[in-house]
Design an enzyme around this catalytic site. Structure first.
Site, PDB file in Angstrom:
ATOM      1  N   HIS A  95       4.275  29.592 -21.776  1.00  0.00           N
ATOM      2  CA  HIS A  95       2.832  29.295 -21.435  1.00  0.00           C
ATOM      3  C   HIS A  95       2.414  28.850 -23.237  1.00  0.00           C
ATOM      4  O   HIS A  95       3.106  28.785 -24.055  1.00  0.00           O
ATOM      5  CB  HIS A  95       2.144  30.643 -21.559  1.00  0.00           C
ATOM      6  N   ASP A  97      -0.706  30.006 -25.780  1.00  0.00           N
ATOM      7  CA  ASP A  97      -1.882  30.849 -25.848  1.00  0.00           C
ATOM      8  C   ASP A  97      -3.049  30.487 -25.737  1.00  0.00           C
ATOM      9  O   ASP A  97      -3.780  29.371 -26.242  1.00  0.00           O
ATOM     10  CB  ASP A  97      -1.814  31.679 -27.216  1.00  0.00           C
ATOM     11  N   HIS A 250       5.317  28.364 -25.536  1.00  0.00           N
ATOM     12  CA  HIS A 250       6.594  29.330 -26.002  1.00  0.00           C
ATOM     13  C   HIS A 250       6.760  30.261 -25.005  1.00  0.00           C
ATOM     14  O   HIS A 250       5.782  30.529 -24.277  1.00  0.00           O
ATOM     15  CB  HIS A 250       6.096  29.915 -27.380  1.00  0.00           C
ATOM     16  N   ARG A 265       0.662  39.488 -34.487  1.00  0.00           N
ATOM     17  CA  ARG A 265       0.480  38.082 -34.183  1.00  0.00           C
ATOM     18  C   ARG A 265      -1.115  38.103 -34.604  1.00  0.00           C
ATOM     19  O   ARG A 265      -2.297  38.740 -34.213  1.00  0.00           O
ATOM     20  CB  ARG A 265       0.392  37.791 -32.656  1.00  0.00           C
TER      21      ARG A 265
HETATM   22  O1  LIG Z   1       7.087  38.005 -28.643  1.00  0.00           O
HETATM   23  C1  LIG Z   1       7.100  36.991 -29.049  1.00  0.00           C
HETATM   24  O2  LIG Z   1       8.382  36.259 -29.290  1.00  0.00           O
HETATM   25  C2  LIG Z   1       6.028  35.891 -28.344  1.00  0.00           C
HETATM   26  C3  LIG Z   1       5.044  36.547 -27.482  1.00  0.00           C
HETATM   27  C4  LIG Z   1       4.032  35.806 -27.272  1.00  0.00           C
HETATM   28  O3  LIG Z   1       3.906  34.959 -26.161  1.00  0.00           O
HETATM   29  C5  LIG Z   1       2.642  35.768 -28.100  1.00  0.00           C
HETATM   30  O4  LIG Z   1       2.822  36.561 -29.252  1.00  0.00           O
HETATM   31  O5  LIG Z   1       1.866  35.023 -28.024  1.00  0.00           O
HETATM   32 FE   LIG Z   2       2.083  34.071 -26.301  1.00  0.00          FE
END
Ligand SMILES: O=C(O)CCC(=O)C(=O)O
Ligand SMILES: [Fe+2]
Length: 276
Positions: A95, A97, A250, A265
């Site tokens: 996906h 974000d 990702h 994040r």
């Molecule tokens: O935990 C991760 O490696 C990525 C998870 C994810 O999709 C994000 O943090 O946007």
């Molecule tokens: Fe993500």
């Protein structure tokens, strides 16, 4: 600052800098590397939450995710958490974000806080390189299309996460929605054409039948998910990843059952997308 390609067609490793104490010149260099590579990887960073926030605010302006829990101390830092006992992870499928927003997020800065002993990589795909390598026929077919991006099938009342053990850490069920975007966009910084659809959020082409859309989307997704456009980042303590949601996908590997993983994040706001 040293910027080296991470794999043949995806990402770059940036060394010789500390994100917490970046000079203005280094920030300028970093912006250029970010525009060129789409996803940057950093090792051995001394990067506590307050510095994570400070760096994000220097680079752009922050948008808060509607569905993830924030850390108790920093409401602008989202937790990407998987407990030892939990089976489902956040972001386990390809996906980008916030593509379901009218103005999708520019980028996301992810910092490792607790890591499993092994596994838990994040994989990335380069959508500018993938676009360039499409056949002339496919480029023509998608040239003027628009696509619908949604989050309802994921975070909504009947979304895929609602009946999993992730549900209790997610909010915003009532704030689901969708947006339409050009299928090919011109990246605002690199000027490159990018294939802007993703398996997580893109549900169909505007004005097309669902099954017809599905067939072409699946063809495009299979094209992107090839070794020459993808890479896998193995997290270590002190690792940071900074990706551009307009030109990468990702996904987080869920191959560490029985172990905890916690990432922080911060998401940065984007600007209106332009058709390619
Ligand atoms: O935990 C991760 O490696 C990525 C998870 C994810 O999709 C994000 O943090 O946007
Ligand atoms: Fe993500």
């Amino acid at each position: 600052m040293i910027v080296t390609p991470y794999s043949a067609g995806c990402g770059a490793l940036v060394s010789g800098i500390q994100l917490a104490t970046l000079s203005d010149n280094e920030l300028t260099e970093l912006r250029a590397a970010f525009a060129e590579h789409g996803v940057l990887f950093f090792r051995d960073q001394d990067f506590p939450p307050a510095q994570h926030l400070e760096f994000a605010e220097r680079f752009g302006s922050i948008v808060v995710n509607k569905f993830f829990k924030a850390t108790s101390e920093f409401p602008k830092i989202a937790e990407v958490r998987k407990e030892k006992t939990q089976q489902t992870n956040i972001g386990g499928g390809w996906h980008s974000d916030h593509s379901y927003d009218d103005i999708p997020a520019m980028g996301s800065i992810l910092v490792a806080r607790t890591l499993p002993a092994t596994g838990g990589d994040t994989q990335f795909a380069n959508l500018a390189a993938a676009y360039d390598a499409l056949s002339p026929l496919l480029k023509k077919r998608i040239a003027n299309l628009r696509a619908v991006h949604s989050n309802e099938h994921i975070y909504g009342e009947n979304g895929v996460y609602r009946h999993t053990d992730l549900a209790e850490q997610l909010g915003g069920m009532d704030r689901v929605g969708d947006a339409t975007h050009p299928v090919v966009i011109t990246h605002p910084e690199s000027g490159r054409k990018v294939l802007f659809v993703n398996p997580g959020h893109t549900i169909q082409f505007e004005g097309w039948e669902f099954t017809e859309s599905r067939t072409l989307l699946d063809e495009l997704y299979a094209h992107v998910n090839q070794p020459q456009f993808t890479c896998s980042f193995n997290w270590l303590p002190g690792s940071v990843t900074f990706w551009d949601n307009r030109c990468t996908w990702h996904q987080a590997k869920n191959d560490y059952q029985g172990q905890a993983r916690l990432m922080h994040r911060i998401t940065l706001a984007g600007s209106a997308l332009t058709a390619g």
